[in-house]
Design a protein around this motif. Structure first.
Motif, PDB file in Angstrom:
ATOM      1  N   SER A  61      -4.227 -13.694 -50.437  1.00 56.87           N
ATOM      2  CA  SER A  61      -4.635 -15.023 -49.986  1.00 56.87           C
ATOM      3  C   SER A  61      -3.731 -15.492 -48.848  1.00 56.87           C
ATOM      4  CB  SER A  61      -4.546 -16.013 -51.145  1.00 56.87           C
ATOM      5  OG  SER A  61      -3.207 -16.216 -51.500  1.00 56.87           O
ATOM      6  N   GLN A  62      -4.165 -16.496 -48.161  1.00 57.67           N
ATOM      7  CA  GLN A  62      -3.393 -16.998 -47.028  1.00 57.67           C
ATOM      8  C   GLN A  62      -2.005 -17.500 -47.432  1.00 57.67           C
ATOM      9  OE1 GLN A  62      -5.491 -19.539 -44.336  1.00 57.67           O
ATOM     10  NE2 GLN A  62      -7.353 -18.284 -44.347  1.00 57.67           N
ATOM     11  N   PRO A  63      -1.908 -18.269 -48.469  1.00 56.85           N
ATOM     12  CA  PRO A  63      -0.569 -18.731 -48.856  1.00 56.85           C
ATOM     13  C   PRO A  63       0.399 -17.587 -49.100  1.00 56.85           C
ATOM     14  CG  PRO A  63      -2.204 -19.991 -50.008  1.00 56.85           C
ATOM     15  CD  PRO A  63      -2.937 -18.884 -49.305  1.00 56.85           C
ATOM     16  N   THR A  64      -0.118 -16.481 -49.601  1.00 54.09           N
ATOM     17  CA  THR A  64       0.769 -15.337 -49.823  1.00 54.09           C
ATOM     18  C   THR A  64       1.391 -14.871 -48.512  1.00 54.09           C
ATOM     19  OG1 THR A  64      -0.550 -14.652 -51.710  1.00 54.09           O
ATOM     20  CG2 THR A  64       0.884 -13.001 -50.747  1.00 54.09           C
ATOM     21  N   VAL A  65       0.571 -14.861 -47.485  1.00 55.26           N
ATOM     22  CA  VAL A  65       1.096 -14.464 -46.182  1.00 55.26           C
ATOM     23  C   VAL A  65       2.207 -15.427 -45.758  1.00 55.26           C
ATOM     24  CG1 VAL A  65       0.552 -14.169 -43.735  1.00 55.26           C
ATOM     25  CG2 VAL A  65      -1.076 -13.428 -45.477  1.00 55.26           C
ATOM     26  N   LEU A  66       1.957 -16.705 -45.984  1.00 51.69           N
ATOM     27  CA  LEU A  66       2.955 -17.716 -45.629  1.00 51.69           C
ATOM     28  C   LEU A  66       4.230 -17.515 -46.434  1.00 51.69           C
ATOM     29  CD1 LEU A  66       2.549 -20.127 -43.613  1.00 51.69           C
ATOM     30  CD2 LEU A  66       0.443 -19.004 -44.339  1.00 51.69           C
ATOM     31  N   ARG A  67       4.065 -17.263 -47.712  1.00 50.04           N
ATOM     32  CA  ARG A  67       5.240 -17.042 -48.567  1.00 50.04           C
ATOM     33  C   ARG A  67       6.015 -15.816 -48.093  1.00 50.04           C
ATOM     34  NH1 ARG A  67       2.074 -19.529 -53.018  1.00 50.04           N
ATOM     35  NH2 ARG A  67       0.734 -17.700 -53.018  1.00 50.04           N
ATOM     36  N   PHE A  68       5.263 -14.826 -47.673  1.00 49.71           N
ATOM     37  CA  PHE A  68       5.906 -13.627 -47.142  1.00 49.71           C
ATOM     38  C   PHE A  68       6.776 -13.969 -45.932  1.00 49.71           C
ATOM     39  CE2 PHE A  68       5.537 -10.535 -43.682  1.00 49.71           C
ATOM     40  CZ  PHE A  68       6.289  -9.504 -44.187  1.00 49.71           C
ATOM     41  N   THR A  69       6.226 -14.748 -45.038  1.00 49.45           N
ATOM     42  CA  THR A  69       6.995 -15.070 -43.829  1.00 49.45           C
ATOM     43  C   THR A  69       8.292 -15.800 -44.172  1.00 49.45           C
ATOM     44  OG1 THR A  69       5.792 -17.134 -43.470  1.00 49.45           O
ATOM     45  CG2 THR A  69       4.953 -15.183 -42.364  1.00 49.45           C
ATOM     46  N   THR A  70       8.216 -16.702 -45.113  1.00 48.48           N
ATOM     47  CA  THR A  70       9.451 -17.402 -45.471  1.00 48.48           C
ATOM     48  C   THR A  70      10.397 -16.465 -46.220  1.00 48.48           C
ATOM     49  OG1 THR A  70       8.394 -18.265 -47.456  1.00 48.48           O
ATOM     50  CG2 THR A  70       8.426 -19.701 -45.535  1.00 48.48           C
ATOM     51  N   ALA A  71       9.817 -15.552 -46.984  1.00 47.23           N
ATOM     52  CA  ALA A  71      10.658 -14.619 -47.737  1.00 47.23           C
ATOM     53  C   ALA A  71      11.493 -13.749 -46.798  1.00 47.23           C
ATOM     54  CB  ALA A  71       9.794 -13.739 -48.632  1.00 47.23           C
ATOM     55  N   VAL A  72      10.975 -13.462 -45.634  1.00 50.25           N
ATOM     56  CA  VAL A  72      11.734 -12.639 -44.699  1.00 50.25           C
ATOM     57  C   VAL A  72      12.521 -13.497 -43.708  1.00 50.25           C
ATOM     58  CG1 VAL A  72      10.206 -10.660 -44.892  1.00 50.25           C
ATOM     59  CG2 VAL A  72       9.768 -12.377 -43.135  1.00 50.25           C
ATOM     60  N   GLY A  73      12.613 -14.780 -44.024  1.00 51.22           N
ATOM     61  CA  GLY A  73      13.530 -15.626 -43.273  1.00 51.22           C
ATOM     62  C   GLY A  73      12.965 -16.333 -42.056  1.00 51.22           C
ATOM     63  N   CYS A  74      11.681 -16.561 -42.028  1.00 50.89           N
ATOM     64  CA  CYS A  74      11.091 -17.255 -40.886  1.00 50.89           C
ATOM     65  C   CYS A  74      10.611 -18.645 -41.284  1.00 50.89           C
ATOM     66  CB  CYS A  74       9.912 -16.478 -40.325  1.00 50.89           C
ATOM     67  SG  CYS A  74      10.351 -14.833 -39.753  1.00 50.89           S
ATOM     68  N   ASN A  75      10.482 -19.489 -40.296  1.00 55.34           N
ATOM     69  CA  ASN A  75       9.965 -20.831 -40.535  1.00 55.34           C
ATOM     70  C   ASN A  75       8.488 -20.890 -40.193  1.00 55.34           C
ATOM     71  OD1 ASN A  75      12.394 -22.043 -41.387  1.00 55.34           O
ATOM     72  ND2 ASN A  75      13.066 -22.123 -39.248  1.00 55.34           N
ATOM     73  N   GLY A  76       7.689 -20.366 -41.072  1.00 58.18           N
ATOM     74  CA  GLY A  76       6.258 -20.431 -40.846  1.00 58.18           C
ATOM     75  C   GLY A  76       5.726 -19.253 -40.059  1.00 58.18           C
ATOM     76  N   PHE A  77       4.418 -19.214 -39.988  1.00 58.17           N
ATOM     77  CA  PHE A  77       3.748 -18.070 -39.379  1.00 58.17           C
ATOM     78  C   PHE A  77       3.987 -17.941 -37.873  1.00 58.17           C
ATOM     79  CE2 PHE A  77      -0.013 -15.651 -38.017  1.00 58.17           C
ATOM     80  CZ  PHE A  77       0.136 -14.539 -38.815  1.00 58.17           C
ATOM     81  N   PRO A  78       3.881 -19.016 -37.123  1.00 57.15           N
ATOM     82  CA  PRO A  78       4.129 -18.880 -35.681  1.00 57.15           C
ATOM     83  C   PRO A  78       5.526 -18.345 -35.406  1.00 57.15           C
ATOM     84  CG  PRO A  78       3.116 -20.992 -36.157  1.00 57.15           C
ATOM     85  CD  PRO A  78       3.440 -20.381 -37.474  1.00 57.15           C
ATOM     86  N   ASP A  79       6.498 -18.860 -36.133  1.00 57.17           N
ATOM     87  CA  ASP A  79       7.865 -18.375 -35.959  1.00 57.17           C
ATOM     88  C   ASP A  79       7.943 -16.883 -36.263  1.00 57.17           C
ATOM     89  OD1 ASP A  79      10.689 -18.664 -35.514  1.00 57.17           O
ATOM     90  OD2 ASP A  79      10.940 -18.495 -37.673  1.00 57.17           O
ATOM     91  N   PHE A  80       7.253 -16.488 -37.299  1.00 54.76           N
ATOM     92  CA  PHE A  80       7.220 -15.073 -37.669  1.00 54.76           C
ATOM     93  C   PHE A  80       6.656 -14.233 -36.530  1.00 54.76           C
ATOM     94  CE2 PHE A  80       4.539 -11.635 -39.413  1.00 54.76           C
ATOM     95  CZ  PHE A  80       5.532 -10.822 -39.920  1.00 54.76           C
ATOM     96  N   LYS A  81       5.575 -14.712 -35.958  1.00 55.49           N
ATOM     97  CA  LYS A  81       4.954 -13.964 -34.878  1.00 55.49           C
ATOM     98  C   LYS A  81       5.891 -13.837 -33.685  1.00 55.49           C
ATOM     99  CE  LYS A  81       0.660 -15.500 -34.138  1.00 55.49           C
ATOM    100  NZ  LYS A  81      -0.742 -15.323 -33.672  1.00 55.49           N
ATOM    101  N   ILE A  82       6.628 -14.886 -33.417  1.00 59.32           N
ATOM    102  CA  ILE A  82       7.550 -14.837 -32.294  1.00 59.32           C
ATOM    103  C   ILE A  82       8.665 -13.834 -32.551  1.00 59.32           C
ATOM    104  CG2 ILE A  82       9.344 -16.163 -31.123  1.00 59.32           C
ATOM    105  CD1 ILE A  82       7.434 -18.516 -31.131  1.00 59.32           C
ATOM    106  N   ARG A  83       9.214 -13.873 -33.757  1.00 60.73           N
ATOM    107  CA  ARG A  83      10.260 -12.909 -34.100  1.00 60.73           C
ATOM    108  C   ARG A  83       9.733 -11.489 -33.982  1.00 60.73           C
ATOM    109  NH1 ARG A  83      14.474 -14.722 -37.762  1.00 60.73           N
ATOM    110  NH2 ARG A  83      14.614 -16.963 -37.494  1.00 60.73           N
ATOM    111  N   LEU A  84       8.525 -11.318 -34.461  1.00 62.46           N
ATOM    112  CA  LEU A  84       7.901 -10.008 -34.428  1.00 62.46           C
ATOM    113  C   LEU A  84       7.727  -9.553 -32.983  1.00 62.46           C
ATOM    114  CD1 LEU A  84       6.738  -7.935 -36.424  1.00 62.46           C
ATOM    115  CD2 LEU A  84       4.520  -9.016 -36.137  1.00 62.46           C
ATOM    116  N   ALA A  85       7.268 -10.468 -32.163  1.00 61.82           N
ATOM    117  CA  ALA A  85       7.065 -10.147 -30.751  1.00 61.82           C
ATOM    118  C   ALA A  85       8.374  -9.706 -30.122  1.00 61.82           C
ATOM    119  CB  ALA A  85       6.501 -11.360 -30.015  1.00 61.82           C
ATOM    120  N   GLN A  86       9.437 -10.412 -30.436  1.00 62.10           N
ATOM    121  CA  GLN A  86      10.731 -10.062 -29.868  1.00 62.10           C
ATOM    122  C   GLN A  86      11.196  -8.688 -30.345  1.00 62.10           C
ATOM    123  OE1 GLN A  86      13.051 -13.561 -30.922  1.00 62.10           O
ATOM    124  NE2 GLN A  86      13.082 -14.117 -28.763  1.00 62.10           N
ATOM    125  N   SER A  87      11.020  -8.461 -31.633  1.00 59.38           N
ATOM    126  CA  SER A  87      11.466  -7.179 -32.168  1.00 59.38           C
ATOM    127  C   SER A  87      10.704  -6.029 -31.523  1.00 59.38           C
ATOM    128  CB  SER A  87      11.260  -7.141 -33.678  1.00 59.38           C
ATOM    129  OG  SER A  87      11.921  -8.221 -34.288  1.00 59.38           O
TER     130      SER A  87
END
Lengths: 296, 296
Positions: A61-87
DNA sequence: GGCTGAAATGTAGCGTAGTTACAGACTTTT
DNA sequence: AAAAGTCTGTAACTACGCTACATTTCAGCC
């Protein structure tokens, strides 16, 4: 030029989210792991995906994805995408920074540096600012400070003690368990016991915290997780690091701990009146003079 | 529409968005240029900003920001942010965050972490791989190792000594200048003196290197710059860090030194036969058992 | 010099993406 | 076997990004 900049930029503050995900994968929730696998399988695909699409790919479900992003230390999905882009921009296809028996020393060096930086970034994002604030308050008001620690944490304690010019009050470091008990027993109100233990479960160190506190001292602990030790402390500084179980994994925890000590000592020094700071300056100069020698 | 043709005309391949913006700036619309300037001024700030925030910074309306993003060849704002993130990851001129008297503890924490990571990255890129290789060779062949260091470098020496299970031979750490002379005088061929001094100019530590080498020991040094100390060493590991003269600057050199120790100890351990490694594993488990305690 | 039309910018509102609160399902513990 | 706690999904909500449209600005032309 593209390749040049890649080489230079590699590592960049260590925020390599792919590495973080890979390291954390085993300890993630089952559903989060599905998301992690989807991300690791083809990270680039996620860059153009929405939460919903990612959720569909991972069959969660969508919330799971959100929980995943916070679990790996990001502030929400957009932040996750940015970190990912940088990596990904770092050209990191090869960043299995898991050490292999076949690795050459150069590779080992790269991997350990990368791992250390990533781990520091992780610690940074997980640091409890409020606790830090409170710790600074306490240390600033302290009449004296004693640092307690064993083994690797003993190193940190000694290092902290060496920073006493910044703390501005007498500082001690006790690394021996008998001495620790003796010193802790003699502490009194107004004094601060700074207890360092990565695991936070070493029995004797917990005992130190209990004794010191029983005598009216304020107790601050610096530990790696929310452990029994925290029960006996006024402030708990929990410094989470990426420690995987790999035999070769260097102990990044002590390095993160040193950085925290830097932050505390610096923050305390900054609160002192300026005449104090002038004296620190003078001290540094004298030390530097002492070190300097005539050319041979 | 003209925006479409612009996209096509420029070619979507434009990797480095910052460069694209800079190139296109002259031919942009007046308002778009405002946005471009804001982005170029501090691209990092935009990464965490929304359309509205960006618009406010550039003092234009939100749609203008959107039009700007398409003008530079992106599909919407999120896409723009991702491109920006990737570009920044490539050629990042690290923002040296200088500490200010007015900084809150949170800011201090962020800056010190950032500074430490940047400094580590710096050290990594400047590390002499060949020297590292040679050092690993020497350490692997050593009968015993003694680490020498004063002050902050003493911490590093102690830490290194604690890693003796990885080095696989008896390790000592001498932190007192008299002891150092005594031990150095007793060293002989096949033994390794590992001399740690950030400045590399401390007279007594140079003396140690000279004595040890005179007695036939192999001498490795770990220092911050190409200093007099290196004249007396078989291998010199020079770990350059970003040390500015600011009073508040934490000493990142010791942290970089610890990472180097990690690399050396790990590399040496990896060269050992596998039965050795099994023993390390066992040792780690025992240590972990010792630490673990029953819940209170 | 005012008029006309195209280009540029702002206003307002809509749809969707991301987020959060809550409740049910599943594990683990006692 | 019951209860506590954890994990996961459903549903509702916020706000973000986007688009259609109105207004302004400027260039060329009558």
């Amino acid at each position: 030029m593209d390749t040049d900049s890649r080489i230079e930029g590699r590592g960049l503050g260590g925020r390599n989210i792919v590495e973080v995900i890979r390291t954390m994968r085993p300890e993630l929730r089952k559903s989060d792991r599905k998301v992690a696998d989807v991300v690791l399988e083809d990270p680039r695909r996620i860059l153009n995906a929405t939460v919903g699409e990612t959720a569909a790919l991972a069959q969660v479900s969508q919330p799971t994805v959100l929980r995943f992003t916070t679990a790996v230390g990001c502030n929400g999905f957009p932040d996750f995408k940015i970190r990912l882009a940088q990596s990904l921009a770092l050209g990191t296809p090869a960043t299995h920074s898991v050490l292999l028996d076949t690795d050459q020393p150069e590779t080992v060096a790269e991997k350990i540096f990368d791992y250390t930086m990533t781990s520091l970034d992780w610690a940074r994002s997980r640091l409890d600012k409020q606790a830090m604030n409170k710790a600074v308050d306490i240390l600033t008001a302290a009449k004296s400070i004693v640092f307690f620690g064993f083994g690797a944490s003993g190193i940190v304690a000694r290092d902290a003690q060496q920073k006493f010019p910044l703390f501005g009050v007498p500082c001690g470091a006790e690394l021996d368990s008998h001495q620790q008990v003796m010193v802790a027993s003699m502490m009194k109100e107004g004094e601060v016991a700074f207890v360092i233990s990565n695991t936070g479960t070493t029995r004797s160190i917990i005992e130190i915290a209990r004794i010191a506190r029983g005598n009216g001292a304020t107790v601050i602990c610096l530990t790696g997780s929310d452990s029994p030790l925290t029960n006996y402390c006024d402030v708990s500084l929990i410094v989470e690091t990426l420690e995987n179980t790999n035999m070769y994994t260097p102990t990044t925890s002590r390095i993160a701990a040193l950085v925290v000590i830097d932050i505390l000592s610096t923050s305390v020094a900054m609160r002192r009146p300026s005449e104090y700071q002038a004296r620190i300056h003078q001290m540094k100069r004298q030390l530097s003079d002492m070190r300097r020698m005539q050319p041979l």
